[in-house]
Scaffold this active site. Structure first.
Site, PDB file in Angstrom:
ATOM      1  N   ASN A 103      51.143  49.495  42.627  1.00 23.38           N
ATOM      2  CA  ASN A 103      50.624  49.527  41.259  1.00 23.38           C
ATOM      3  C   ASN A 103      50.097  50.934  41.034  1.00 23.38           C
ATOM      4  OD1 ASN A 103      49.306  49.300  38.843  1.00 23.38           O
ATOM      5  ND2 ASN A 103      47.718  47.880  39.561  1.00 23.38           N
ATOM      6  N   LYS A 150      48.996  52.220  38.381  1.00 21.53           N
ATOM      7  CA  LYS A 150      47.928  52.309  37.367  1.00 21.53           C
ATOM      8  C   LYS A 150      48.260  53.450  36.395  1.00 21.53           C
ATOM      9  CE  LYS A 150      44.912  50.089  40.653  1.00 21.53           C
ATOM     10  NZ  LYS A 150      43.586  49.828  41.164  1.00 21.53           N
ATOM     11  N   HIS A 208      45.404  41.953  35.636  1.00 22.65           N
ATOM     12  CA  HIS A 208      44.712  42.799  36.611  1.00 22.65           C
ATOM     13  C   HIS A 208      43.233  42.911  36.216  1.00 22.65           C
ATOM     14  CE1 HIS A 208      43.529  46.263  38.988  1.00 22.65           C
ATOM     15  NE2 HIS A 208      44.599  46.039  39.737  1.00 22.65           N
ATOM     16  N   GLU A 222      41.287  45.308  36.138  1.00 18.56           N
ATOM     17  CA  GLU A 222      40.953  46.468  35.287  1.00 18.56           C
ATOM     18  C   GLU A 222      41.240  46.154  33.822  1.00 18.56           C
ATOM     19  OE1 GLU A 222      43.203  49.312  37.556  1.00 18.56           O
ATOM     20  OE2 GLU A 222      41.744  49.131  39.181  1.00 18.56           O
ATOM     21  N   GLU A 279      43.249  39.645  44.494  1.00 13.93           N
ATOM     22  CA  GLU A 279      42.624  40.963  44.557  1.00 13.93           C
ATOM     23  C   GLU A 279      41.112  40.821  44.382  1.00 13.93           C
ATOM     24  OE1 GLU A 279      45.734  44.261  43.700  1.00 13.93           O
ATOM     25  OE2 GLU A 279      44.625  43.859  41.874  1.00 13.93           O
ATOM     26  N   GLY A 326      39.964  49.917  45.308  1.00 11.90           N
ATOM     27  CA  GLY A 326      39.626  51.339  45.193  1.00 11.90           C
ATOM     28  C   GLY A 326      38.340  51.728  45.901  1.00 11.90           C
ATOM     29  N   SER A 354      42.474  48.007  48.609  1.00 12.35           N
ATOM     30  CA  SER A 354      42.353  48.970  49.712  1.00 12.35           C
ATOM     31  C   SER A 354      43.347  48.713  50.850  1.00 12.35           C
ATOM     32  CB  SER A 354      40.920  49.009  50.237  1.00 12.35           C
ATOM     33  OG  SER A 354      40.037  49.475  49.231  1.00 12.35           O
ATOM     34  N   GLY A 365      47.348  49.917  45.302  1.00 10.97           N
ATOM     35  CA  GLY A 365      47.014  50.953  44.330  1.00 10.97           C
ATOM     36  C   GLY A 365      47.158  52.337  44.946  1.00 10.97           C
TER      37      GLY A 365
HETATM   38  P1  13P Z   1      43.668  50.016  45.711  1.00 11.90           P
HETATM   39  O1  13P Z   1      44.813  49.758  46.658  1.00 11.90           O
HETATM   40  O2  13P Z   1      43.599  51.434  45.260  1.00 11.90           O
HETATM   41  O3  13P Z   1      42.379  49.466  46.237  1.00 11.90           O
HETATM   42  O4  13P Z   1      44.018  49.179  44.371  1.00 11.90           O
HETATM   43  C1  13P Z   1      44.352  47.831  44.478  1.00 11.90           C
HETATM   44  C2  13P Z   1      44.846  47.355  43.179  1.00 11.90           C
HETATM   45  O5  13P Z   1      44.109  47.244  42.208  1.00 11.90           O
HETATM   46  C3  13P Z   1      46.283  47.028  43.065  1.00 11.90           C
HETATM   47  O6  13P Z   1      46.568  46.378  41.875  1.00 11.90           O
END
Ligand code: 13P
Length: 241
Positions: free
Chosen positions: A9, A11, A96, A98, A165, A171, A204, A225
């Site tokens: 992803n 983003k 998601h 976010e 997630e 992150g 992560s 991510g």
């Molecule tokens: P990270 O791998 O950067 O923690 O992000 C995970 C994520 O939100 C994937 O959709």
């Protein structure tokens, strides 16, 4: 049989030039990746167009990060299923954290987007997960079950991927312990009518924890991510041992 789905992803990262440079580094790394692993890149819309033009013959599947429930209309800033299909998109991330946190996404709009994606033959990747506070209060299971119940109304579980997630692991570098992720994913599966839905872990995921995560029996893939942005690290992830 549950499919293994390894998805990046991106983003809101990467220009088209950066996308071309990523592909140069990444494509050679997946020559020997076992055939039964589905590799997906969920990229920004402009990058999807670049990827779509330069990936003929590659096994990478394209994924979007949003889809609207109408086919067309006065919905500034949104994208529709037919627009994604036209450029060869196969997957779409929906719900998601976010988008739920920053863009007003609710279980109701998540449900509408899921049904729209399926109507067009796109495979939705539905994201669910708890905040740190919910986990500390012992509300993890209840929160996730509530998300599943509302998000999956009238959704076809034959064409669906779910990503667990935990928001506190996104992150932050703080991965959910793989056995705990396995436990929660098993609980998610127990709530589904189709036990063959692929359920990913996200939060992560890195080259140094992917082998342990993928060794867990309930975990069918990952949604990555930060570590999907570099060819070498995403290459190591899709080639997990
Ligand atoms: P990270 O791998 O950067 O923690 O992000 C995970 C994520 O939100 C994937 O959709």
């Amino acid at each position: 049989m549950r499919k293994i789905v390894l998805a990046g992803n991106w983003k809101m990262y990467k220009t088209q030039a950066e996308t071309r440079s990523f592909l140069q580094g990444f494509l050679p790394q997946i020559n020997d990746t076992p055939e039964n692993r589905e590799i997906v890149l969920c990229a920004p819309f402009t990058d999807l167009s670049t990827l779509s033009g330069s990936m003929h013959g590659s096994r990478i599947m394209l994924g979007a990060q949003n889809v609207h429930w109408e086919d067309a209309g006065a919905f500034t800033g949104e994208i529709s299923g037919p627009m994604l299909l036209e450029i060869g998109v196969r997957y779409v991330v929906i719900g998601h954290s976010e988008r739920r946190q920053y863009f007003g996404e609710t279980d109701e709009t998540v449900n509408k987007r899921l049904k729209a994606a399926q109507k067009h033959g796109l495979t939705p990747i539905l994201c669910v997960g708890e905040t740190k506070q919910q986990r500390d209060n012992g509300e993890t299971e209840a929160h996730i079950f509530s998300q599943l119940e509302k998000d999956l109304v009238e959704v076809n579980q034959q064409n669906l991927v779910i990503a667990y997630e935990p928001i506190w692991a996104i992150g932050t570098g703080e991965t959910c312990e793989s056995k705990e992720a396995n436990r929660v994913i098993g609980l998610i599966r127990s709530k589904l009518s189709n036990s063959n839905v692929s359920i990913q872990y996200g939060g992560s995921v890195k080259p140094d924890n992917i082998d342990e995560i993928m060794a867990q029996p309930e975990i069918d893939g990952v949604l990555v991510g930060g570590a999907s942005l570099e060819p070498a690290s995403f290459g190591r992830i899709v080639n997990y041992k």
